[in-house]
Design a protein around this motif. Sequence first.
Motif, PDB file in Angstrom:
ATOM      1  N   UNK A   1       0.887  -1.099  -0.002  1.00  0.00           N
ATOM      2  CA  UNK A   1       0.095   0.240  -0.042  1.00  0.00           C
ATOM      3  C   UNK A   1       0.952   1.220   0.226  1.00  0.00           C
ATOM      4  N   UNK A   2       2.114   1.056   0.812  1.00  0.00           N
ATOM      5  CA  UNK A   2       3.135   2.355   0.658  1.00  0.00           C
ATOM      6  C   UNK A   2       3.400   2.683  -0.652  1.00  0.00           C
ATOM      7  N   UNK A   3       3.842   1.622  -1.443  1.00  0.00           N
ATOM      8  CA  UNK A   3       4.128   1.796  -2.729  1.00  0.00           C
ATOM      9  C   UNK A   3       3.056   2.369  -3.719  1.00  0.00           C
ATOM     10  N   UNK A   4       1.896   1.994  -3.307  1.00  0.00           N
ATOM     11  CA  UNK A   4       0.757   2.125  -4.202  1.00  0.00           C
ATOM     12  C   UNK A   4       0.715   3.736  -4.196  1.00  0.00           C
ATOM     13  N   UNK A   5       0.476   4.321  -2.797  1.00  0.00           N
ATOM     14  CA  UNK A   5       0.504   5.635  -2.497  1.00  0.00           C
ATOM     15  C   UNK A   5       1.583   6.522  -3.281  1.00  0.00           C
ATOM     16  N   UNK A   6       2.657   6.195  -2.828  1.00  0.00           N
ATOM     17  CA  UNK A   6       4.128   6.594  -3.713  1.00  0.00           C
ATOM     18  C   UNK A   6       3.766   6.681  -5.011  1.00  0.00           C
ATOM     19  N   UNK A   7       3.585   5.828  -5.540  1.00  0.00           N
ATOM     20  CA  UNK A   7       3.388   5.832  -7.215  1.00  0.00           C
ATOM     21  C   UNK A   7       2.409   6.482  -7.699  1.00  0.00           C
ATOM     22  N   UNK A   8       1.350   6.699  -6.911  1.00  0.00           N
ATOM     23  CA  UNK A   8       0.006   7.355  -7.460  1.00  0.00           C
ATOM     24  C   UNK A   8       0.026   8.838  -7.130  1.00  0.00           C
ATOM     25  N   UNK A   9      -0.727   8.859  -5.657  1.00  0.00           N
ATOM     26  CA  UNK A   9      -1.234  10.205  -5.378  1.00  0.00           C
ATOM     27  C   UNK A   9      -0.468  10.957  -4.752  1.00  0.00           C
ATOM     28  N   UNK A  10       0.792  10.677  -4.674  1.00  0.00           N
ATOM     29  CA  UNK A  10       1.699  11.620  -4.224  1.00  0.00           C
ATOM     30  C   UNK A  10       2.311  12.204  -5.415  1.00  0.00           C
ATOM     31  N   UNK A  11       2.036  11.741  -6.626  1.00  0.00           N
ATOM     32  CA  UNK A  11       2.508  12.490  -7.820  1.00  0.00           C
ATOM     33  C   UNK A  11       1.284  13.130  -8.402  1.00  0.00           C
ATOM     34  N   UNK A  12       1.937  13.964  -9.231  1.00  0.00           N
ATOM     35  CA  UNK A  12       1.127  15.266 -10.112  1.00  0.00           C
ATOM     36  C   UNK A  12       0.707  14.224 -11.398  1.00  0.00           C
ATOM     37  N   UNK A  13      -0.596  14.129 -11.381  1.00  0.00           N
ATOM     38  CA  UNK A  13      -1.045  13.462 -12.861  1.00  0.00           C
ATOM     39  C   UNK A  13      -1.155  14.454 -13.813  1.00  0.00           C
ATOM     40  N   UNK A  14      -1.160  15.577 -13.781  1.00  0.00           N
ATOM     41  CA  UNK A  14      -1.273  16.719 -14.914  1.00  0.00           C
ATOM     42  C   UNK A  14      -0.490  16.243 -16.052  1.00  0.00           C
ATOM     43  N   UNK A  15       0.779  15.955 -15.729  1.00  0.00           N
ATOM     44  CA  UNK A  15       1.483  15.454 -17.208  1.00  0.00           C
ATOM     45  C   UNK A  15       1.277  14.268 -17.614  1.00  0.00           C
ATOM     46  N   UNK A  16       0.958  13.423 -16.527  1.00  0.00           N
ATOM     47  CA  UNK A  16       0.376  11.999 -17.248  1.00  0.00           C
ATOM     48  C   UNK A  16      -0.648  12.090 -18.008  1.00  0.00           C
ATOM     49  N   UNK A  17      -1.698  12.896 -17.353  1.00  0.00           N
ATOM     50  CA  UNK A  17      -2.992  12.983 -18.409  1.00  0.00           C
ATOM     51  C   UNK A  17      -2.794  13.658 -19.774  1.00  0.00           C
ATOM     52  N   UNK A  18      -1.918  14.673 -19.805  1.00  0.00           N
ATOM     53  CA  UNK A  18      -1.558  15.162 -21.139  1.00  0.00           C
ATOM     54  C   UNK A  18      -0.568  14.180 -21.984  1.00  0.00           C
ATOM     55  N   UNK A  19       0.284  13.504 -21.211  1.00  0.00           N
ATOM     56  CA  UNK A  19       0.878  12.121 -21.976  1.00  0.00           C
ATOM     57  C   UNK A  19      -0.153  11.393 -22.668  1.00  0.00           C
ATOM     58  N   UNK A  20      -1.094  10.922 -22.021  1.00  0.00           N
ATOM     59  CA  UNK A  20      -2.207   9.630 -22.167  1.00  0.00           C
ATOM     60  C   UNK A  20      -3.163  10.359 -23.117  1.00  0.00           C
ATOM     61  N   UNK A  21      -3.373  11.699 -23.313  1.00  0.00           N
ATOM     62  CA  UNK A  21      -4.401  12.016 -24.307  1.00  0.00           C
ATOM     63  C   UNK A  21      -4.029  11.740 -25.669  1.00  0.00           C
ATOM     64  N   UNK A  22      -4.775  11.261 -26.458  1.00  0.00           N
ATOM     65  CA  UNK A  22      -4.591  10.648 -27.678  1.00  0.00           C
ATOM     66  C   UNK A  22      -4.070   9.239 -27.897  1.00  0.00           C
ATOM     67  N   UNK A  23      -3.630   8.467 -26.639  1.00  0.00           N
ATOM     68  CA  UNK A  23      -3.117   7.184 -26.747  1.00  0.00           C
ATOM     69  C   UNK A  23      -4.521   6.235 -26.902  1.00  0.00           C
ATOM     70  N   UNK A  24      -4.272   5.110 -27.529  1.00  0.00           N
ATOM     71  CA  UNK A  24      -5.286   4.115 -27.526  1.00  0.00           C
ATOM     72  C   UNK A  24      -5.632   3.471 -26.372  1.00  0.00           C
ATOM     73  N   UNK A  25      -6.785   3.064 -26.091  1.00  0.00           N
ATOM     74  CA  UNK A  25      -7.322   2.400 -24.797  1.00  0.00           C
ATOM     75  C   UNK A  25      -6.863   0.829 -24.996  1.00  0.00           C
ATOM     76  N   UNK A  26      -6.555   0.296 -23.867  1.00  0.00           N
ATOM     77  CA  UNK A  26      -6.422  -1.065 -24.059  1.00  0.00           C
ATOM     78  C   UNK A  26      -7.489  -2.017 -23.544  1.00  0.00           C
TER      79      UNK A  26
END
Length: 288
Positions: free
Chosen positions: A236-261
């Motif tokens: 759970x520590x790793x989950x919290x670290x990898x996700x919500x302690x991170x700013x998702x804004x750059x991830x959202x823009x990277x993912x815009x336009x990528x195909x769904x899986x």
Amino acid sequence: MADKDIVRPEGAAEDWTIPQGWDRYSPAEHAMWDRLFDRQARMLPGRVAPEFLKGLDILRLSKPGIPDFDELSERLMKATGWQVVAVPGLVPDDVFFDHLANRRFVSGNFIRTPEQLDYLQEPDIFHDVFGHVPLLANPVFADYMQAYGQGGQRAAQHGAIDRLARLYWYTVEFGLINTVEGLRIYGAGIVSSYGESVFALDDASPNRIGFDLRRLMRTRYRIDDYQQSYFVIDSFEDLLDQTLRTDFAPIYSDLAGTADIAPEELLPDDQLHSRGTQAYALSKAETA
Ligand code: HBI
Ligand code: FE
């Protein structure tokens, strides 16, 4: 279902909460809780994350009968500062996020009927309380859920609620965790389901894929049947670290336009715990 299709029922407060109405449960409703509780309590040792069992213990969640939210909240407040509040059913995303961001978990106040024993569409009190609340007694998971609520408020501004909802789905609802003793379940959708608590761990059908945030945010999910892929976290520590302690804004823009899986699809870079046969989903597709 789009948010605009959900109407706040008469009697619900501005924040959609309602009284639990504990005194109004019938003996049959309390008996339904006991029946579901017994069935899952027998199933879970050796299958569920130890943090979940510890939460059951700390909160003294048990039989007999449906828990009273005031008593439950008192114990939960002492453990991690969370409360449980009653709502009539699904609430709009912004309302949901606001409650989580303020460490309030919303729960349906009704319980399934015997006809709905193994499947119902709206989350009832057994799914919400038995499935979700035990992990809220864990300080790390408690922070993860609050951060999710805060992240939801930001995702809305980026038009990225669907991506964030996938994170919720594949962790909070259907997550698996790797332990020294092997894989364990922790997602509330699995933990509160008799069938899926076996399927998710033991069946050859689904994929079990190491957690990867960007990959997961591109993966569609099934709402009508057992999952075709599960994602496995290390802690759970790793989950919290990898996700919500991170700013998702750059991830959202990277993912815009990528195909769904697709839910069953595997990628070359996936860290596989098991490659699923998809036999279960294929057999369902034939008869559909
Ligand atoms: N409402 N009562 C309730 N329970 C949920 O789990 C819930 C909800 N509204 C929205 C929602 N979940 C999710 O779709 C958000 O995570 C996006
Ligand atoms: Fe849920």
